[in-house]
Design an enzyme around this catalytic site. Sequence first.
Site, PDB file in Angstrom:
ATOM      1  N   HIS A  58       0.846  -1.199   0.000  1.00  0.00           N
ATOM      2  CA  HIS A  58       0.000   0.000   0.000  1.00  0.00           C
ATOM      3  C   HIS A  58       0.875   1.241   0.000  1.00  0.00           C
ATOM      4  O   HIS A  58       2.089   1.137   0.118  1.00  0.00           O
ATOM      5  CB  HIS A  58      -1.001  -0.021   1.160  1.00  0.00           C
ATOM      6  CG  HIS A  58      -0.402   0.092   2.537  1.00  0.00           C
ATOM      7  ND1 HIS A  58       0.414  -0.889   3.070  1.00  0.00           N
ATOM      8  CD2 HIS A  58      -0.492   1.064   3.484  1.00  0.00           C
ATOM      9  CE1 HIS A  58       0.779  -0.527   4.292  1.00  0.00           C
ATOM     10  NE2 HIS A  58       0.258   0.656   4.575  1.00  0.00           N
ATOM     11  N   HIS A  60       1.451   3.920   1.907  1.00  0.00           N
ATOM     12  CA  HIS A  60       2.031   4.680   3.019  1.00  0.00           C
ATOM     13  C   HIS A  60       3.558   4.745   2.916  1.00  0.00           C
ATOM     14  O   HIS A  60       4.215   3.783   2.516  1.00  0.00           O
ATOM     15  CB  HIS A  60       1.602   4.078   4.361  1.00  0.00           C
ATOM     16  CG  HIS A  60       0.167   4.370   4.689  1.00  0.00           C
ATOM     17  ND1 HIS A  60      -0.588   3.631   5.576  1.00  0.00           N
ATOM     18  CD2 HIS A  60      -0.660   5.350   4.226  1.00  0.00           C
ATOM     19  CE1 HIS A  60      -1.807   4.133   5.651  1.00  0.00           C
ATOM     20  NE2 HIS A  60      -1.882   5.165   4.842  1.00  0.00           N
ATOM     21  N   ASP A  62       6.009   4.637   4.985  1.00  0.00           N
ATOM     22  CA  ASP A  62       6.878   3.682   5.683  1.00  0.00           C
ATOM     23  C   ASP A  62       6.861   2.305   5.013  1.00  0.00           C
ATOM     24  O   ASP A  62       7.547   1.378   5.461  1.00  0.00           O
ATOM     25  CB  ASP A  62       6.515   3.572   7.181  1.00  0.00           C
ATOM     26  CG  ASP A  62       5.109   3.070   7.419  1.00  0.00           C
ATOM     27  OD1 ASP A  62       4.199   3.409   6.645  1.00  0.00           O
ATOM     28  OD2 ASP A  62       4.900   2.333   8.411  1.00  0.00           O
ATOM     29  N   HIS A  63       6.110   2.193   3.912  1.00  0.00           N
ATOM     30  CA  HIS A  63       6.104   0.952   3.128  1.00  0.00           C
ATOM     31  C   HIS A  63       6.662   1.151   1.722  1.00  0.00           C
ATOM     32  O   HIS A  63       7.231   0.229   1.146  1.00  0.00           O
ATOM     33  CB  HIS A  63       4.674   0.395   3.029  1.00  0.00           C
ATOM     34  CG  HIS A  63       4.132  -0.022   4.365  1.00  0.00           C
ATOM     35  ND1 HIS A  63       3.967  -1.335   4.713  1.00  0.00           N
ATOM     36  CD2 HIS A  63       3.779   0.715   5.443  1.00  0.00           C
ATOM     37  CE1 HIS A  63       3.518  -1.386   5.968  1.00  0.00           C
ATOM     38  NE2 HIS A  63       3.393  -0.152   6.423  1.00  0.00           N
ATOM     39  N   HIS A 113      -7.433  -0.616   5.574  1.00  0.00           N
ATOM     40  CA  HIS A 113      -6.397   0.274   6.101  1.00  0.00           C
ATOM     41  C   HIS A 113      -6.161   1.395   5.079  1.00  0.00           C
ATOM     42  O   HIS A 113      -6.169   2.575   5.428  1.00  0.00           O
ATOM     43  CB  HIS A 113      -5.133  -0.549   6.351  1.00  0.00           C
ATOM     44  CG  HIS A 113      -3.958   0.258   6.799  1.00  0.00           C
ATOM     45  ND1 HIS A 113      -3.890   0.854   8.038  1.00  0.00           N
ATOM     46  CD2 HIS A 113      -2.791   0.564   6.167  1.00  0.00           C
ATOM     47  CE1 HIS A 113      -2.721   1.486   8.152  1.00  0.00           C
ATOM     48  NE2 HIS A 113      -2.039   1.327   7.028  1.00  0.00           N
ATOM     49  N   ASP A 134      -0.172  -3.750   6.346  1.00  0.00           N
ATOM     50  CA  ASP A 134      -0.814  -3.231   7.558  1.00  0.00           C
ATOM     51  C   ASP A 134      -2.274  -3.666   7.653  1.00  0.00           C
ATOM     52  O   ASP A 134      -3.110  -2.948   8.202  1.00  0.00           O
ATOM     53  CB  ASP A 134      -0.745  -1.698   7.583  1.00  0.00           C
ATOM     54  CG  ASP A 134       0.658  -1.178   7.884  1.00  0.00           C
ATOM     55  OD1 ASP A 134       1.539  -1.984   8.232  1.00  0.00           O
ATOM     56  OD2 ASP A 134       0.854   0.039   7.769  1.00  0.00           O
ATOM     57  N   HIS A 172       4.782  -4.715  11.032  1.00  0.00           N
ATOM     58  CA  HIS A 172       5.155  -3.993  12.261  1.00  0.00           C
ATOM     59  C   HIS A 172       5.283  -4.944  13.445  1.00  0.00           C
ATOM     60  O   HIS A 172       4.583  -5.964  13.511  1.00  0.00           O
ATOM     61  CB  HIS A 172       4.104  -2.935  12.625  1.00  0.00           C
ATOM     62  CG  HIS A 172       4.076  -1.760  11.707  1.00  0.00           C
ATOM     63  ND1 HIS A 172       4.874  -0.656  11.890  1.00  0.00           N
ATOM     64  CD2 HIS A 172       3.341  -1.516  10.596  1.00  0.00           C
ATOM     65  CE1 HIS A 172       4.632   0.226  10.928  1.00  0.00           C
ATOM     66  NE2 HIS A 172       3.693  -0.282  10.132  1.00  0.00           N
TER      67      HIS A 172
HETATM   68 ZN   LIG Z   1       0.018   1.708   6.502  1.00  0.00          ZN
END
Ligand SMILES: [Zn+2]
Length: 261
Positions: A58, A60, A62-63, A113, A134, A172
């Site tokens: 996805h 985001h 941090d990905h 998410h 996530d 995570h």
């Molecule tokens: Zn995320």
Amino acid sequence: MTVAAGLSITPLPAFDDNYLWLLARDGEAAVVDPGDPEPVRRALAEQGLRLSAILVTHHHGDHAGGVPELRATGATVYGPRSEDIEGVDVRLGGGDTLTVLGVRFVVLDVPGHTAGHIAYFAEALDPPAVFCGDTLFACGCGRLFEGTAAQMLASLDRLAALPPATRVYCAHEYTLANIRFALAVEPDNAALQARAQAAQATRARGEPTVPSSIALERETNPFLRSAAPAVQVAARQRAGTDYLDRVQTFAAIRSWKDGFR
Ligand SMILES: [Zn+2]
């Protein structure tokens, strides 16, 4: 069943609590959700690996934040069809397949998410593996940033229906906090109590608590247990009502977790 001989799957810690998953086989590597390019570059150099594929679940940061830089190595980037992610070469949606390092993956749509979140499922591995970003966490699930409770519950149902031995490679290390919440929902769940002890011991040794398995998540994760009587009772008490359907039960548990400290 085909097992990809010699395939290794290793977590690369990043930021505060992310895991980037590095797959390697015969000198070639793939990485899932490289939010930070640095740990990936270091691992490739240390292990003498060539990066051939990047899988993104996805949008985001941090990905996906490390994608443009890592793509410069010549790796092919796979990502969700309906999300705008810089550097994606192959856009994928539910039912699509791809072969990476000789391993065949099926793409699952798991919105909730984010609106276009996908997961990568490799049934032929022994045990099977799912990289779910996530969406599903060890004993938890992602927050509903772009989707509804009904969408997220359907996505979690899709993951819960995978073979019980499937290893859950989430993104995570949230497990201890998730277990603390799960125990507030289901204090009498013996499997959950045992999981709490095991996870505390694992973290005390400084080791990751992931991957977990679909079987363990079905036994202990309150977000996969909205049909369990104890979870329904807890959700009704929390919501102050005497009836909640399954989606409402899930929504009540999710919003309870959002405010849980
Ligand atoms: Zn995320």
